[in-house]
Design a protein around this motif. Structure first.
Motif, short mmCIF file in Angstrom:
data_model
loop_
_atom_site.label_atom_id
_atom_site.label_comp_id
_atom_site.label_asym_id
_atom_site.label_seq_id
_atom_site.Cartn_x
_atom_site.Cartn_y
_atom_site.Cartn_z
N LYS A 120 36.39 37.92 44.08
CA LYS A 120 37.65 38.66 44.18
C LYS A 120 38.37 38.54 42.85
O LYS A 120 38.40 37.47 42.25
CB LYS A 120 38.54 38.06 45.27
N GLN A 121 38.94 39.65 42.41
CA GLN A 121 39.78 39.60 41.22
C GLN A 121 41.23 39.51 41.67
O GLN A 121 41.75 40.45 42.25
CB GLN A 121 39.58 40.86 40.38
N LEU A 122 41.84 38.39 41.39
CA LEU A 122 43.24 38.20 41.78
C LEU A 122 44.12 38.44 40.56
O LEU A 122 43.94 37.78 39.54
CB LEU A 122 43.45 36.78 42.29
N HIS A 123 45.01 39.38 40.64
CA HIS A 123 45.92 39.62 39.52
C HIS A 123 47.19 40.27 40.04
O HIS A 123 47.27 40.64 41.21
CB HIS A 123 45.26 40.48 38.45
N VAL A 128 43.58 37.50 34.92
CA VAL A 128 42.85 37.90 36.11
C VAL A 128 41.99 36.71 36.54
O VAL A 128 41.22 36.20 35.76
CB VAL A 128 41.94 39.10 35.84
N THR A 179 39.01 35.51 38.62
CA THR A 179 37.85 35.97 39.37
C THR A 179 37.28 34.78 40.12
O THR A 179 36.87 33.81 39.50
CB THR A 179 36.79 36.55 38.43
N ALA A 209 36.30 43.19 45.42
CA ALA A 209 37.67 43.55 45.77
C ALA A 209 38.65 43.04 44.74
O ALA A 209 38.43 42.03 44.08
CB ALA A 209 38.04 42.96 47.13
N ILE A 219 42.53 41.80 44.46
CA ILE A 219 43.66 41.39 45.28
C ILE A 219 44.88 41.36 44.38
O ILE A 219 44.90 40.65 43.38
CB ILE A 219 43.41 40.01 45.92
#
Lengths: 620, 709
Positions: free
Chosen positions: A92-95, A102, A104, B686, B688
């Motif tokens: 998942k790329q959280l940003h 970012v 990952t 995905a 987020i």
């Protein structure tokens, strides 16, 4: 009336108590106070302001689980977490959507800490998983997926929630008894006299985090390093209450993973200007280096950020008087034959200069995280004031030298008897480094938990399927008297047990992310994987090679069946056998303590969520 | 929290990577074409010629773009070379992986086969490594005619213009160097003016096919086709379009050779590391000559003192705008730019040794060391109104000046900023204060003058001040007066100081950055080659062997690597499906290098089209396979200098005397980083989005793409 009801009350921070009382009296429900879960929103900080505003009535939602939004959000969260699970898990790329860092990741700790969930039901879930992660580091995804799965499965049963809860508690106790018994077929004991099982544990943690971007040689290298670092933290001379030491992770980003290394003692990064030349350290008569450790700022600024104004007549410099005080400390340090001064914060350049002229080495900006291990390693007490300096605070070091890694210079402090070590951790870029750091910390923690309880569970989905097989077998052979004790019928028990087993199996199924089939065998109850592209009619024994944990090979006919889609067909399950070979090399192993706790947390949280009947939301 | 599924059959992240990387195609190989990046909102444009500068100028708000940026920056920080390769391979491999996805290859199979394939290739190409020691020996033994290369260089260049006197003669005819471009806009002058090419040569790097890049997704910028540039001396990096912009023809740009007159051109190429520097220069003559001078200096010093042979920390650059590129040279000591007022102080120094002071912070009244928190609640009250005339600032100024004068300091090098008033007072008292000096320079002066860096002047005592420094106005090799307008170059020397300054000159402001970047790239290439103690055969040899190795891997029976190891860590979740798709995925890996080779060949004009280049590569692969030992075939081709038909790029004309080498670690790391980023994005399913952006998304028209928790 055997059921009691849980409440979630969401409150502003400071009005916690009185509002709770108000609610209690207003609703006239007797709620045992220990079952209240309170969430404090940080934005409602000011007590004064909220009292001045006109109060809005609290929002009252009944039967929250029956609402569509909750089940949608729950299945979305469950989908996100399932897709992250295992060595082939998706990242998942959280940003924040506006540029910048970012993250990952596929680790639950990273995802859950950044995720803001809007629904209280989900908050209960994420909060208890995060609590589990903070105590055990490992098995966070397992816990969360299992919990979601249990809620979904139990909710769809047509059984009263209080009955479900009682039966599931019984099931949990069956599981825990089995896991703790000698007869347990899905656990291996860890022998600390050989490295194999320990290496397997660490390797399993590292390979289950694909965002670390490690290849096989790198995994092997890091596995050895982590184990070596752990060995450093085990004290050599064990007294009655042995305490494990600490491994500090030193970041060197941009380098190859194989450049990582582990050193006994501590490393403190310093700018290279002052320490370019070889070190000449002042030593005491016993050839040790006397060290003073300061946790107070020595930068010479006024260290009292209190309210009010200080009035100073023109011509008097507070800075000068502060500096003079610092220089007095310096004089005492020199008189006391201190060879090394380490400060958590900044040291004033003039004091540095004075100490340098007197052949005392200074290291500043060591950071808070190093203070505890530093003090432990050197036996010194952190000095919290520059006004009182007691010689009993000093500690000692065996040696110190300058190390250079990449473009960074470090002061390497070497103690006499080390339980503190530094793991210089390298990875090619920021995202991958962060992921690797979390994985290494988890692995370190797993080893610590394992030394307390020298057991491990079979990984790769095998524990889950094995446990499910065991429960299926056990639930068929339960005596009628036990049903009476639980106050339920045999059918109810069977239904709940089936839901429980399907939840466990769905965790194993989450390991599979590409098309393909998940099988289990009827002999050992292990988990097997068949890649996609084969017709399901073909003989399974031609397609499988090894089970998920790697302990069983395809040597005998194990009577495989598909794990998913067995609805309706009752499975006659014998008690799963214990694999005869228990050599623990090149197996996928999971941390025993973490997985046991995960199982308990998942079930208890699921029960808690099932039992929610109202949500009362303070809208103020 | 908003959540977007990116893992459709057409992976959004990979598509973003591939389109971003497309912009860097012309930056690959020894012959780079520069690009303009135009920002429409400010009407400014930037000239770039490297992947790092390209990425810096692009608007990268997407998650994949951010990851790309991070990867390129990490490579740049670590190696300063290989970024274009990295960028290109990210694009090529993203495309190849997208094709695999189209063919329904499972993600885990792509990940495991590709990463093992790259590992295997990296091991295979080790046979094309050659130790740096052998590189130097090679030339000494093979070049019976040591001047073969040199004389050829001169032929390619313009012999007459290598003489600075003649050059100067022509220069005088032109009123100002900045007006070079108008001359070139008159095509009829081209034939009869030999010097034309030389004068334009600073523009050579722009290439004949300079194109403009539009930052992806940025609507405020546009693409303008055409080539050429006008210099704007007030703004070094940004350019403004002029009427000359579109009038310049391609023919005005000469080849890169021949625009350099080395400061120390008389030295022997086979001396020490000079040859290694040349083989790593990949055709960048200007930087190579400078580096060879540096190497010669340092080697001489190393023989006397026994220190390391090549020390990167002792190299500084000084950019002089307004002098022709042929004036680039290496100067011992520290050369920096000062204001004319500061320069007047130097006259008073004459030749006497100066007392030098080093300061590792700012030299201003407000400056406090890092970590010092200013108290906000202290109020100073004035008890004696008579003191009012003396302003607090003046008090500080005069006390600081008193300190400097009492310690007889002549020269102050400051790491940070310098208070302007103090600077003026110092000039009036014949004290030269120079700000913004790097730490390495301070250290170097500290070592030889025994000056101790201080943070505040109040710390000063006699032992902190060093002595023996000399300052003089810097002069070009022909003694030409420096009339560069606002700033004057000065040289600071101390007997025994190891510092060397590469003085980089150009008349074109926008090129300054390129020249500096290219110089440092070469310096770091040599640095890494010496650290690695080995280099790769260049000119495509390594990539060709990778291709041939993959061909062999694809034909091999399953899992050859694992057979000899008895026990292997078993991971059915990763390994199971891999074998079936092996050849498809390996072809995808190979396509990255094949495209790399063909684009380099196109950029260097060795092939007319990518198709032609690909055919040529295939032809060589076939011959390599037929020969039985691909590595021997490639090695032979390299030694003959006709690998991939003829030598490599700009060196093709030099014949057999010259080989091209590459860095080992920088290259394999660039490969690994490229593949890692592609695989990282591939495995991402995905995005987020956290924080306040969520509510914006919820209300925006794209909200249907997202799911909300």
């Amino acid at each position: 009336m055997s059921c009691f009801t849980f409440k979630i009350i969401i409150l502003g921070c400071k009005e916690l108590k009185c509002t709770t009382l108000n609610f209690r009296s207003a609703i006239h429900l007797e709620v045992p106070s220990k079952n209240e879960i309170c969430f404090c929103w940080p934005e409602l900080k000011s007590l004064k302001m909220s009292r001045l505003e006109a109060k809005k009535p609290p929002l009252f939602v009944s039967e929250p689980l029956t609402k569509d939004t909750v089940s949608q959000s729950l299945s979305l969260l469950s989908g996100i977490l399932k897709s992250c699970y295992g060595p082939a898990g998706r990242l998942k790329q959280l940003h924040n959507g506006v540029g910048g860092y970012v993250c990952t990741t596929s680790q639950s700790s990273a995802i859950l800490s950044r995720l803001s969930v809007s629904h209280p039901v989900l908050s209960v879930l994420t909060a208890s998983v995060q609590n589990h992660i903070s105590r055990f580091s490992d098995c966070g995804l397992f816990t969360a997926i299992l919990c979601c799965s249990l809620v979904e499965n139990f909710k769809s049963l047509n059984v009263a929630s209080c009955t479900v809860i009682k039966i599931s508690k019984h099931l949990l106790s069956l599981c825990m008894d089995y896991l703790k018994s000698e007869a347990c077929g899905c656990r291996v004991s860890v022998d600390f006299s050989s490295l194999e099982a320990l290496l397997c544990l660490v390797r399993s943690v590292l390979t289950s985090k694909p965002a670390c971007m490690l290849n096989k040689p790198e995994v092997d290298h890091l596995t050895t390093l982590i184990l070596k670092a752990f060995m450093f933290t085990v004290p050599c001379h064990v007294e009655t209450n042995a305490v494990l030491g600490k491994c500090i992770i030193v970041p060197v980003k941009g380098r190859r993973v194989v450049d990582s290394t582990v050193l006994p003692g501590l490393l403190i990064e310093t700018p290279d200007t002052q320490l370019a030349k070889p070190l000449a350290v002042k030593r005491t008569c016993s050839n040790m280096i006397k060290i003073a450790l300061f946790c107070v700022s020595m930068s010479g600024d006024l260290s009292n950020p209190e309210e009010g104004t200080i009035t100073v007549p023109y011509g008097i410099s507070l800075e000068m008087s502060e500096l003079n005080q610092l220089l007095n400390v310096g004089k005492q340090l020199v008189n006391d034959e201190v060879g090394l001064v380490v400060c958590q914060k900044v040291i004033h350049p003039s004091l540095k200069q004075y100490l340098k002229e007197n052949h005392v080495i200074t290291v500043d900006r060591a950071g808070l995280s190093l203070m505890e291990p530093l003090s432990r390693m050197t036996g010194s007490k952190p000095i919290a004031s520059i006004h009182s300096l007691s010689p009993s605070c000093y500690g000692s070091l065996k040696d110190m030298r300058i190390e250079k890694f990449a473009s960074k210079h470090f002061v390497h402090l070497i103690p006499n008897d080390t339980v503190v070590c530094s793991l210089i951790l390298c990875n090619r870029n920021e995202t991958a480094w962060d992921e690797l750091k979390r994985a290494c910390e988890t692995a370190e923690h797993v080893l610590q938990l394992t030394i307390k309880e020298p057991l491990a569970l079979l990984g790769g989905g095998c524990t889950e399927t094995h446990l499910a097989s065991y429960i299926r077998h056990k639930s068929c052979s339960l005596s009628t008297s036990s049903f009476k004790d639980i106050d339920c019928s045999r059918t109810q028990y069977q239904l709940v047990a089936d839901g429980f087993c399907r939840s466990l199996e769905s965790v194993a199924c989450s390991l599979n992310h590409d098309d393909g089939e998940i099988l289990t065998d009827m002999v050992y109850g292990h988990c097997w994987f068949v890649p996609s592209g084969f017709p399901s009619v073909s003989n399974w024994s031609d397609l499988v090679s090894k089970c998920g944990c790697g302990i069983n090979g395809n040597t005998e006919n194990l009577n495989w069946r598909l794990l998913q889609g067995q609805f309706g067909s009752p499975i006659i399950q014998g008690c799963p056998k214990d694999p005869s070979v228990k050599v623990a090399d090149f197996l996928t192993l999971d941390c025993f303590a973490a997985k046991c706790s995960g199982l308990q947390v998942a079930l208890e949280t699921a029960n808690l969520i099932l039992d929610l009947s109202y949500i009362i939301e303070d809208q103020n | 929290m908003a959540f977007r599924d990116v893992n459709a059959r057409r992976h959004i992240g990979l598509q973003q990577l591939s389109s971003l990387a497309l912009a860097g195609r012309t930056l690959l190989g020894p012959m780079k074409s520069c690009k303009f990046i135009v920002d429409e909102s400010t009407n400014q444009s930037t000239l770039i010629c490297s992947a790092v500068r390209l990425i810096e100028s692009l608007d990268l708000t997407s998650a994949a773009g951010q990851l790309l940026n991070e990867t390129i920056q990490a490579q740049n920080k670590e190696f300063k070379t290989g970024m274009s390769t990295l960028l290109f391979l990210i694009g090529a491999w993203s495309n190849a992986v997208l094709e695999c996805l189209q063919q329904n290859v499972p993600v885990s199979a792509i990940v495991s086969v590709m990463s093992e394939g790259l590992n295997s290739c990296c091991e295979r190409v080790q046979c094309l490594q050659i130790s740096t020691h052998d590189v130097n020996k090679e030339l000494c033994s093979s070049s019976v005619r040591p001047n073969a290369f040199k004389s050829k260089t001169c032929q390619i260049g313009h012999d007459d213009l290598l003489n600075p006197q003649i050059f100067l003669h022509f220069q005088k005819d032109i009123s100002a160097p900045e007006e070079v471009i108008p001359i070139n806009s008159c095509p009829q002058q081209e034939d009869d003016c030999n010097f034309n090419k030389c004068l334009v040569s600073p523009l050579t790097g722009f290439g004949s096919i300079a194109s403009l890049v539009k930052p992806a997704g940025d609507k405020s910028t546009s693409v303008i086709s055409g080539s050429g540039v006008t210099a704007s001396s007030c703004n070094r990096q940004k350019l403004t379009h002029s009427r000359y912009f579109s009038t310049l023809g391609k023919s005005h740009f000469s080849s890169q050779q021949g625009n350099f007159q080395g400061y120390l051109s008389g030295q022997c190429e086979c001396y020490g590391l000079g040859h290694l520097a040349m083989t790593l220069s990949h055709g960048n003559q200007t930087s190579m000559k400078l580096l060879q001078s540096i190497v010669a200096y340092q080697q001489e010093r190393a023989e006397c003192s026994g220190s390391s042979r090549f020390n990167i920390a002792e190299i500084v650059t000084c950019c002089l705008l307004g002098l022709p590129e042929s004036y680039s040279c290496v100067s011992p000591g520290f050369v920096t730019l000062v204001s004319p007022e500061q320069a007047t102080v130097i006259k008073y120094f004459e030749d006497k040794p100066l007392r030098i002071l080093l300061m590792d912070g700012d030299l201003t009244e407000q400056y406090r060391h890092l970590g010092f928190n200013r108290p906000c609640n202290v109020r100073t009250v004035l008890e004696h109104p008579s003191l009012q005339e003396v302003r607090a600032g003046d008090l500080w100024l005069s006390s600081m000046l008193d300190i400097l004068i009492s310690f007889k300091v002549n020269l102050v090098l400051v790491k940070g900023n310098v208070c302007e008033n103090l600077m003026e007072r110092c000039i009036a008292n014949s004290i030269l204060v120079i700000g913004s000096v790097t730490r390495d320079v301070l250290c170097a002066f500290g070592e030889v003058t025994s000056a101790q860096p201080v943070t505040y002047l109040t710390q000063l005592n006699a032992s902190c001040v060093g002595s023996g420094a000399q300052v003089e106005l810097w002069e070009a090799c022909d003694g030409r007066a420096m009339d560069l307008g606002e700033l004057v170059p000065v040289g600071i020397k101390v007997r025994g100081v190891p510092l060397l300054t590469a003085v980089l000159t150009t008349t074109v402001a926008s090129k300054m950055q390129l020249i500096e970047d290219q110089f440092w790239t070469l310096v770091y290439r040599l640095h890494h080659a010496l650290n690695d103690e080995k280099v790769f055969l260049g000119g495509g040899a390594v990539e060709l062997l990778c291709l041939s190795h993959i061909q062999m891997l694809a034909e091999q029976p399953l899992q050859p690597a694992n057979k000899n190891t008895v026990k292997e860590f078993h991971n059915p979740w990763l390994a199971a499906s891999a074998t079936e798709y092996k050849s498809v995925v390996l072809q995808a890996l190979a396509s990255g290098w094949k495209q790399y080779l063909s684009v380099v060949m196109c950029n260097t004009a060795k092939a007319a089209s990518e198709l032609e280049a690909c055919t040529l590569v295939d032809h060589h692969l076939k011959k390599a396979a037929e020969s039985g030992s691909p590595s021997a075939y490639i090695l032979k081709g390299f030694r003959r200098g006709d690998l991939l038909r003829g030598g490599s790029g700009p060196f093709a004309d030099h014949g057999e005397g010259l080989k091209v080498y590459d860095n080992v670690t920088a290259k394999t790391e660039a490969w690994r980083r490229a593949l890692d980023s592609v695989l990282l994005v591939l495995q991402t399913d995905a995005e987020i989005i956290t924080g306040p952006k969520r509510n914006q998304l919820l209300n925006s028209h794209v909200s249907s793409e997202f799911m909300f928790l």
